[in-house]
Motif scaffolding. Structure first.
Motif, PDB file in Angstrom:
ATOM      1  N   GLN A 174       1.064  -1.369   0.031  1.00 37.53           N
ATOM      2  CA  GLN A 174      -0.144   0.121   0.048  1.00 37.53           C
ATOM      3  C   GLN A 174       0.803   1.224  -0.069  1.00 37.53           C
ATOM      4  N   TYR A 175       1.908   1.385   0.496  1.00 33.27           N
ATOM      5  CA  TYR A 175       3.030   2.442   0.473  1.00 33.27           C
ATOM      6  C   TYR A 175       3.509   2.420  -1.155  1.00 33.27           C
ATOM      7  N   LEU A 176       3.641   1.348  -1.453  1.00 41.79           N
ATOM      8  CA  LEU A 176       4.237   1.372  -2.925  1.00 41.79           C
ATOM      9  C   LEU A 176       2.995   1.923  -3.688  1.00 41.79           C
ATOM     10  N   ASP A 177       1.833   1.473  -3.430  1.00 45.31           N
ATOM     11  CA  ASP A 177       0.669   2.134  -4.397  1.00 45.31           C
ATOM     12  C   ASP A 177       0.792   3.583  -4.349  1.00 45.31           C
ATOM     13  N   GLU A 178       0.707   4.123  -2.767  1.00 46.12           N
ATOM     14  CA  GLU A 178       0.541   5.676  -2.771  1.00 46.12           C
ATOM     15  C   GLU A 178       1.773   6.313  -3.495  1.00 46.12           C
ATOM     16  N   PHE A 179       3.005   5.829  -3.545  1.00 43.94           N
ATOM     17  CA  PHE A 179       4.180   6.251  -4.059  1.00 43.94           C
ATOM     18  C   PHE A 179       3.830   6.327  -5.591  1.00 43.94           C
ATOM     19  N   CYS A 180       3.375   5.270  -6.082  1.00 44.00           N
ATOM     20  CA  CYS A 180       3.038   5.349  -7.657  1.00 44.00           C
ATOM     21  C   CYS A 180       1.850   6.162  -7.929  1.00 44.00           C
ATOM     22  N   TYR A 181       0.976   6.342  -7.181  1.00 42.56           N
ATOM     23  CA  TYR A 181      -0.183   7.149  -7.698  1.00 42.56           C
ATOM     24  C   TYR A 181       0.455   8.492  -7.777  1.00 42.56           C
ATOM     25  N   ARG A 182       1.318   8.976  -6.755  1.00 45.05           N
ATOM     26  CA  ARG A 182       1.463  10.425  -6.670  1.00 45.05           C
ATOM     27  C   ARG A 182       2.607  10.748  -7.834  1.00 45.05           C
ATOM     28  N   PHE A 183       3.205   9.649  -8.231  1.00 50.07           N
ATOM     29  CA  PHE A 183       4.554   9.766  -9.082  1.00 50.07           C
ATOM     30  C   PHE A 183       3.431   9.896 -10.663  1.00 50.07           C
ATOM     31  N   ASN A 184       2.727   9.109 -10.739  1.00 52.48           N
ATOM     32  CA  ASN A 184       1.812   9.116 -11.949  1.00 52.48           C
ATOM     33  C   ASN A 184       1.176  10.389 -12.352  1.00 52.48           C
ATOM     34  N   ARG A 185       0.901  11.236 -11.191  1.00 59.04           N
ATOM     35  CA  ARG A 185       0.352  12.325 -11.216  1.00 59.04           C
ATOM     36  C   ARG A 185       1.128  13.692 -10.863  1.00 59.04           C
ATOM     37  N   ARG A 186       2.457  13.330 -11.017  1.00 60.24           N
ATOM     38  CA  ARG A 186       3.439  14.618 -10.571  1.00 60.24           C
ATOM     39  C   ARG A 186       3.243  15.787 -11.404  1.00 60.24           C
ATOM     40  N   HIS A 187       2.698  15.697 -12.632  1.00 58.64           N
ATOM     41  CA  HIS A 187       2.582  16.914 -13.453  1.00 58.64           C
ATOM     42  C   HIS A 187       1.208  17.362 -13.255  1.00 58.64           C
ATOM     43  N   ARG A 188       0.277  16.716 -12.505  1.00 57.16           N
ATOM     44  CA  ARG A 188      -1.029  17.273 -12.061  1.00 57.16           C
ATOM     45  C   ARG A 188      -1.302  17.688 -10.686  1.00 57.16           C
ATOM     46  N   ARG A 189      -0.073  18.289 -10.199  1.00 52.46           N
ATOM     47  CA  ARG A 189      -0.218  18.656  -8.824  1.00 52.46           C
ATOM     48  C   ARG A 189      -1.585  19.402  -8.447  1.00 52.46           C
ATOM     49  N   GLY A 190      -1.946  20.375  -9.377  1.00 51.07           N
ATOM     50  CA  GLY A 190      -3.078  21.341  -9.046  1.00 51.07           C
ATOM     51  C   GLY A 190      -4.418  20.647  -8.911  1.00 51.07           C
ATOM     52  N   GLU A 191      -4.495  19.591  -9.564  1.00 50.92           N
ATOM     53  CA  GLU A 191      -5.819  18.808  -9.703  1.00 50.92           C
ATOM     54  C   GLU A 191      -5.799  17.634  -8.420  1.00 50.92           C
ATOM     55  N   MET A 192      -4.665  17.651  -7.756  1.00 45.67           N
ATOM     56  CA  MET A 192      -4.778  16.383  -6.961  1.00 45.67           C
ATOM     57  C   MET A 192      -5.699  16.206  -5.807  1.00 45.67           C
ATOM     58  N   PHE A 193      -6.047  17.439  -5.362  1.00 48.59           N
ATOM     59  CA  PHE A 193      -7.110  17.076  -4.253  1.00 48.59           C
ATOM     60  C   PHE A 193      -8.518  16.642  -4.816  1.00 48.59           C
ATOM     61  N   ASP A 194      -8.996  17.317  -6.077  1.00 42.63           N
ATOM     62  CA  ASP A 194     -10.108  16.751  -6.556  1.00 42.63           C
ATOM     63  C   ASP A 194     -10.018  15.129  -7.204  1.00 42.63           C
ATOM     64  N   ARG A 195      -8.855  14.933  -7.680  1.00 47.13           N
ATOM     65  CA  ARG A 195      -8.592  13.592  -8.175  1.00 47.13           C
ATOM     66  C   ARG A 195      -8.667  12.597  -6.905  1.00 47.13           C
ATOM     67  N   LEU A 196      -7.974  12.965  -6.005  1.00 50.51           N
ATOM     68  CA  LEU A 196      -8.016  11.966  -4.826  1.00 50.51           C
ATOM     69  C   LEU A 196      -9.270  11.763  -4.248  1.00 50.51           C
ATOM     70  N   LEU A 197     -10.103  13.204  -3.971  1.00 56.03           N
ATOM     71  CA  LEU A 197     -11.254  13.007  -3.483  1.00 56.03           C
ATOM     72  C   LEU A 197     -12.130  12.078  -4.305  1.00 56.03           C
ATOM     73  N   ARG A 198     -11.952  12.297  -5.490  1.00 56.98           N
ATOM     74  CA  ARG A 198     -12.910  11.420  -6.509  1.00 56.98           C
ATOM     75  C   ARG A 198     -12.493  10.096  -6.445  1.00 56.98           C
ATOM     76  N   ALA A 199     -11.169   9.591  -6.321  1.00 58.76           N
ATOM     77  CA  ALA A 199     -10.667   8.178  -6.225  1.00 58.76           C
ATOM     78  C   ALA A 199     -11.364   7.489  -4.936  1.00 58.76           C
ATOM     79  N   CYS A 200     -11.515   8.713  -3.616  1.00 55.86           N
ATOM     80  CA  CYS A 200     -11.941   8.139  -2.530  1.00 55.86           C
ATOM     81  C   CYS A 200     -13.618   7.804  -2.760  1.00 55.86           C
ATOM     82  N   LEU A 201     -14.157   8.489  -3.449  1.00 49.54           N
ATOM     83  CA  LEU A 201     -15.434   8.227  -3.448  1.00 49.54           C
ATOM     84  C   LEU A 201     -16.108   7.143  -3.860  1.00 49.54           C
ATOM     85  N   GLU A 202     -14.951   6.658  -4.896  1.00 48.51           N
ATOM     86  CA  GLU A 202     -15.266   5.460  -6.107  1.00 48.51           C
ATOM     87  C   GLU A 202     -14.915   4.373  -5.178  1.00 48.51           C
ATOM     88  N   GLN A 203     -14.089   4.367  -4.341  1.00 48.08           N
ATOM     89  CA  GLN A 203     -13.638   3.229  -3.465  1.00 48.08           C
ATOM     90  C   GLN A 203     -14.629   3.023  -2.595  1.00 48.08           C
TER      91      GLN A 203
END
Ligand SMILES: [Zn+2]
Length: 297
Positions: free
Chosen positions: A258-287
């Motif tokens: 799960q730590y690896l998953d978090e690191f990957c998720y962050r890395f894969n969106r490193r160019h979209r930092r401004g959208e990170m809150f909404d993206r992570l919120l949406r991901a949480c809502l779908e889980q």
């Protein structure tokens, strides 16, 4: 977005959550209509005008049936989304004034949501593959180096640019019991799309992937330095090492994935930092919510 002046109450968070989760308006879970009475102050629910059913906007999500308020969840998501190196449960518990165990559960739920998001995509095009070993340093010094380290398979995609340096793309990580033909083949086939051009260092542990529908470039490392043969994967691995040491002071095998998953998720969106809150919120809502026992597994 000025986070702390925007999200000032439970109700503001709930309204934002509804907007993100139901862009076309929240439908009643029972009858599908979208007309509700005003929210009752003491109830986290909206009553449907047509069928009188009480709808909870968090139903079915990881926010549901937790004792944590939405405001606390939002702050946690904000901190996780904007901290470059990731957040430890200890730090989160201090920031929010929550028990360590509660903070750990929140992070765990968020990481599952991140993993689910990334699992929807496979790497494609050009992909470098290598392995690394991660362990907890205290154990390592006690029992001798290497004995309890967990092997981790690493894949990083890249895009060749004519006349310029290749551009690093996306990454995948998987903790495995051992590095062998079976784990390597399974990792590649689940994480990399068929037809991709795979680059490995030519060690015998890497089977030829040609028969699985990949083009396989096995460059003998001996002739060149490893970081020159697999530059993308090597840069990625050194960043991951800093994350493991800096944020978590080493990681034991338990919950490593799960730590690896978090690191990957962050890395894969490193160019979209401004959208990170909404993206992570949406991901949480779908889980979807999970029983507590599943989190401890
Ligand atoms: Zn209804």
């Amino acid at each position: 977005m000025d986070f702390f002046t925007t999200f000032t109450s439970e109700e503001v968070c709930e309204r934002y959550l509804i907007e993100v989760r139901f862009p076309g308006g929240m439908p009643c879970l029972r009858c599908g209509k979208k007309d509700f009475y005003a929210r009752l102050k003491d109830r986290r629910a909206y009553q449907c005008k047509a069928c009188k059913f009480f709808n909870r906007p968090t139903a079915g999500t990881i926010f549901h049936r937790t004792h944590t308020s939405l405001l606390e969840w939002f702050v946690a998501i904000f901190l996780v989304a904007f901290d470059k190196r990731g957040l430890s449960a200890l730090l989160l518990s201090e920031e929010l004034g929550l028990h360590y165990r509660t903070a750990w559960d929140m992070l765990s739920r968020m990481r599952r949501a991140m993993a689910k998001r990334d699992a929807a995509y496979k790497l494609r095009g050009y992909v470098e593959i290598d392995e690394m070993f991660i362990g907890a340093p205290s154990e390592a010094t006690k029992r001798g180096r290497g004995t309890e380290k967990t092997p981790v398979l690493v894949a990083v995609s890249y895009v060749p640019v004519k006349g310029k340096e290749e551009v690093t793309g996306f990454a995948k990580l998987r903790a495995v019991d051992a590095i062998n033909e079976k784990t390597v083949v399974d990792f590649i086939r689940t994480q990399v799309e068929g037809g991709a051009i795979i680059r490995t260092d030519g060690l015998s542990v890497y089977p030829s992937m040609e028969k699985y529908g990949y083009t396989h470039d096995r460059e003998p490392v001996r002739k060149r330095k490893a970081h020159l043969v697999l530059p993308h994967v090597h840069t990625f691995i050194s960043n991951l090492r800093s994350f493991v040491q800096g944020t978590h002071h080493g990681l034991a095998e338990t919950h490593l994935q799960q730590y690896l998953d978090e690191f990957c998720y962050r890395f894969n969106r490193r160019h979209r930092r401004g959208e990170m809150f909404d993206r992570l919120l949406r991901a949480c809502l779908e889980q979807e919510e999970l029983p507590h026992s599943a989190l401890a597994a």
